[in-house]
Design a protein around this motif. Structure first.
Motif, PDB file in Angstrom:
ATOM      1  N   LYS A  28       0.832  -1.217   0.000  1.00 40.44           N
ATOM      2  CA  LYS A  28       0.000   0.000   0.000  1.00 40.44           C
ATOM      3  C   LYS A  28       0.856   1.252   0.000  1.00 40.44           C
ATOM      4  O   LYS A  28       0.468   2.297  -0.509  1.00 40.44           O
ATOM      5  CB  LYS A  28      -0.977   0.002   1.177  1.00 40.44           C
ATOM      6  N   GLU A  29       2.070   1.136   0.548  1.00 43.25           N
ATOM      7  CA  GLU A  29       2.959   2.308   0.611  1.00 43.25           C
ATOM      8  C   GLU A  29       3.424   2.738  -0.776  1.00 43.25           C
ATOM      9  O   GLU A  29       3.962   3.830  -0.945  1.00 43.25           O
ATOM     10  CB  GLU A  29       4.189   1.991   1.467  1.00 43.25           C
ATOM     11  N   MET A  30       3.242   1.880  -1.791  1.00 43.05           N
ATOM     12  CA  MET A  30       3.652   2.231  -3.154  1.00 43.05           C
ATOM     13  C   MET A  30       2.522   2.883  -3.944  1.00 43.05           C
ATOM     14  O   MET A  30       2.722   3.300  -5.087  1.00 43.05           O
ATOM     15  CB  MET A  30       4.150   0.987  -3.906  1.00 43.05           C
ATOM     16  N   LEU A  31       1.326   2.984  -3.370  1.00 50.80           N
ATOM     17  CA  LEU A  31       0.230   3.624  -4.106  1.00 50.80           C
ATOM     18  C   LEU A  31       0.586   5.095  -4.308  1.00 50.80           C
ATOM     19  O   LEU A  31       1.072   5.758  -3.395  1.00 50.80           O
ATOM     20  CB  LEU A  31      -1.089   3.487  -3.338  1.00 50.80           C
ATOM     21  N   PRO A  32       0.371   5.632  -5.528  1.00 57.58           N
ATOM     22  CA  PRO A  32       0.812   6.997  -5.777  1.00 57.58           C
ATOM     23  C   PRO A  32      -0.080   8.047  -5.121  1.00 57.58           C
ATOM     24  O   PRO A  32      -1.300   7.919  -5.109  1.00 57.58           O
ATOM     25  CB  PRO A  32       0.746   7.127  -7.306  1.00 57.58           C
ATOM     26  N   VAL A  33       0.556   9.064  -4.564  1.00 55.37           N
ATOM     27  CA  VAL A  33      -0.169  10.250  -4.102  1.00 55.37           C
ATOM     28  C   VAL A  33       0.265  11.346  -5.083  1.00 55.37           C
ATOM     29  O   VAL A  33       1.391  11.824  -5.034  1.00 55.37           O
ATOM     30  CB  VAL A  33       0.185  10.584  -2.644  1.00 55.37           C
ATOM     31  N   ASP A  45       1.965  12.033  -8.008  1.00 54.65           N
ATOM     32  CA  ASP A  45       2.910  11.321  -8.873  1.00 54.65           C
ATOM     33  C   ASP A  45       4.097  10.720  -8.130  1.00 54.65           C
ATOM     34  O   ASP A  45       5.108  10.390  -8.735  1.00 54.65           O
ATOM     35  CB  ASP A  45       3.405  12.252  -9.997  1.00 54.65           C
ATOM     36  N   LYS A  46       3.969  10.591  -6.805  1.00 51.48           N
ATOM     37  CA  LYS A  46       5.026   9.948  -6.027  1.00 51.48           C
ATOM     38  C   LYS A  46       4.384   8.881  -5.159  1.00 51.48           C
ATOM     39  O   LYS A  46       3.284   9.119  -4.619  1.00 51.48           O
ATOM     40  CB  LYS A  46       5.676  10.960  -5.060  1.00 51.48           C
ATOM     41  N   PRO A  47       5.035   7.741  -4.942  1.00 49.90           N
ATOM     42  CA  PRO A  47       4.442   6.785  -4.007  1.00 49.90           C
ATOM     43  C   PRO A  47       4.394   7.369  -2.595  1.00 49.90           C
ATOM     44  O   PRO A  47       5.277   8.149  -2.210  1.00 49.90           O
ATOM     45  CB  PRO A  47       5.371   5.565  -4.070  1.00 49.90           C
ATOM     46  N   ALA A  48       3.374   6.990  -1.847  1.00 51.78           N
ATOM     47  CA  ALA A  48       3.182   7.530  -0.491  1.00 51.78           C
ATOM     48  C   ALA A  48       4.466   7.416   0.334  1.00 51.78           C
ATOM     49  O   ALA A  48       4.825   8.333   1.078  1.00 51.78           O
ATOM     50  CB  ALA A  48       2.040   6.787   0.189  1.00 51.78           C
ATOM     51  N   ILE A  49       5.168   6.320   0.195  1.00 53.27           N
ATOM     52  CA  ILE A  49       6.362   6.084   1.020  1.00 53.27           C
ATOM     53  C   ILE A  49       7.464   7.119   0.754  1.00 53.27           C
ATOM     54  O   ILE A  49       8.242   7.427   1.647  1.00 53.27           O
ATOM     55  CB  ILE A  49       6.883   4.641   0.789  1.00 53.27           C
ATOM     56  N   GLN A  50       7.508   7.672  -0.445  1.00 54.77           N
ATOM     57  CA  GLN A  50       8.578   8.643  -0.733  1.00 54.77           C
ATOM     58  C   GLN A  50       8.393   9.926   0.093  1.00 54.77           C
ATOM     59  O   GLN A  50       9.357  10.522   0.557  1.00 54.77           O
ATOM     60  CB  GLN A  50       8.656   8.956  -2.233  1.00 54.77           C
TER      61      GLN A  50
END
Ligand code: UTP
Length: 310
Positions: A39-44, A46-51
């Motif tokens: 789930k941390e890789m889902l984009p917010v 244009d960046k994944p949430a984890i970034q």
């Protein structure tokens, strides 16, 4: 469990440099999107949430990041690594701005990974970080909790830890009807308006059992004594080893790793593991972006006003 009582230890100034990001949960609230993707890789936008979370750690001066991963977490490791093929293709095209965007995530911090194996709870995920952390205070940032980059919560928490020693958690006042979704803190005021002393904690309280409507949110600055406590913490709510239960122990008077203070956060925070909050994060951050915002806001206003046929 028996713990020797010792006076709270003062930290050595300027020593917090390591962040732990637990990202080994199953993400069941977001199925089926999270069946094969963390789930941390889902984009917010244009960046994944984890970034955003790693960028927040770096902005607070924490450049050594340990991610606790589980099954399907390979994309997380790849995202923070170089992608030579893609970089080569973008350089051949002379696309300098996209090349810079691709390199941003691999140049951010020194990344380390540890596998949790069985997802036995957030407390267990934090315990997996012990060999890497050693005996210095450290920060924990939940990978699915997005704090708006304009609201520097973690920096404030490291300052408070530096001043008071012990451990520091982040609290947010929530609607009393929602406190059962969080850990709830029993608190006492201090001389600083945004800092409270935490005297007790209840994870996801039953109706009427919450000590306050101050909810624990996903940022912590912890004394390493938490590891000894976690190693002796039995599974609690949901049969998982709960970080909140260990923090409750740290908050008992004169316990090593205490006292526990709370920083009351009044800024913008999104739980990107929750579908509605995830959508709110995307809409808000997109509206406020210089490149996408103006057109997107116009479209959104028209959509909300029912001015669009299709
Ligand atoms: P959540 O309570 O959101 O659980 O975990 P979850 O499994 O990730 O998601 P849902 O509720 O099934 O949708 C809070 C944080 O703790 C991490 C998660 O990755 C998330 O950042 N976590 C949780 C672990 O790393 N390991 C665990 O065993 C449990």
């Amino acid at each position: 469990m028996s713990q020797q009582s010792q006076p709270p230890q003062r930290p050595t100034p300027g020593r917090i440099s390591k962040a732990v990001i637990p990202a080994a949960g199953l993400g069941t609230r977001f199925l089926p999107a999270t069946k094969a993707t963390p789930k941390e890789m889902l984009p917010v936008v244009d960046k994944p949430a984890i970034q955003y979370v790693v960028e927040e750690a770096v902005a607070a001066g924490l450049t050594d990041v340990l991610m606790v991963t589980g099954r399907n977490k390979r994309p997380l490791e790849d995202h923070f690594d170089r992608n030579y093929e893609l970089e080569e293709a973008l350089s051949r095209k002379g696309d300098a701005s996209r090349l810079a965007r691709v390199r941003e995530s691999s140049d951010l911090a020194t990344m380390h990974y540890v596998r949790q194996g069985d997802p036995r709870g957030l407390g267990h995920a934090v315990l997996c970080a012990q060999p890497h952390i050693g005996d210095q205070p450290f920060a924990v940032l939940l990978g699915d909790d997005l704090i708006d980059p304009r609201d520097p919560l973690l920096t404030r928490m490291t300052t408070v830890q530096h001043h008071h020693g012990g451990s520091v958690i982040a609290l947010m006042e929530v609607d009393p009807a929602h406190i059962h979704l969080y850990g709830s803190a029993a608190i006492q005021p201090t001389d600083e308006p945004d800092v409270v002393r935490v005297t007790g904690l209840v994870e996801k309280p039953e109706p009427g059992q919450a000590p306050s409507h101050y909810a624990v949110i996903g940022r912590y600055v912890l004394d390493p004594a938490v590891f000894t406590v976690l190693a002796h913490t039995p599974p609690g709510r949901g049969n998982e080893i709960q970080l909140t239960d260990a923090l409750k122990t740290l908050a008992t008077p004169d316990h090593p790793g205490g006292p526990v203070h709370g920083v009351v956060f009044t800024g913008r925070r999104y739980d990107t593991g929750d579908r509605a909050d995830y959508l709110r994060a995307i809409v808000r951050l997109a509206c406020e972006r210089d490149d996408l915002g103006p057109d997107f806001r116009t479209w959104l206003k028209a959509y909300v006003n029912g001015e669009m046929d299709q």
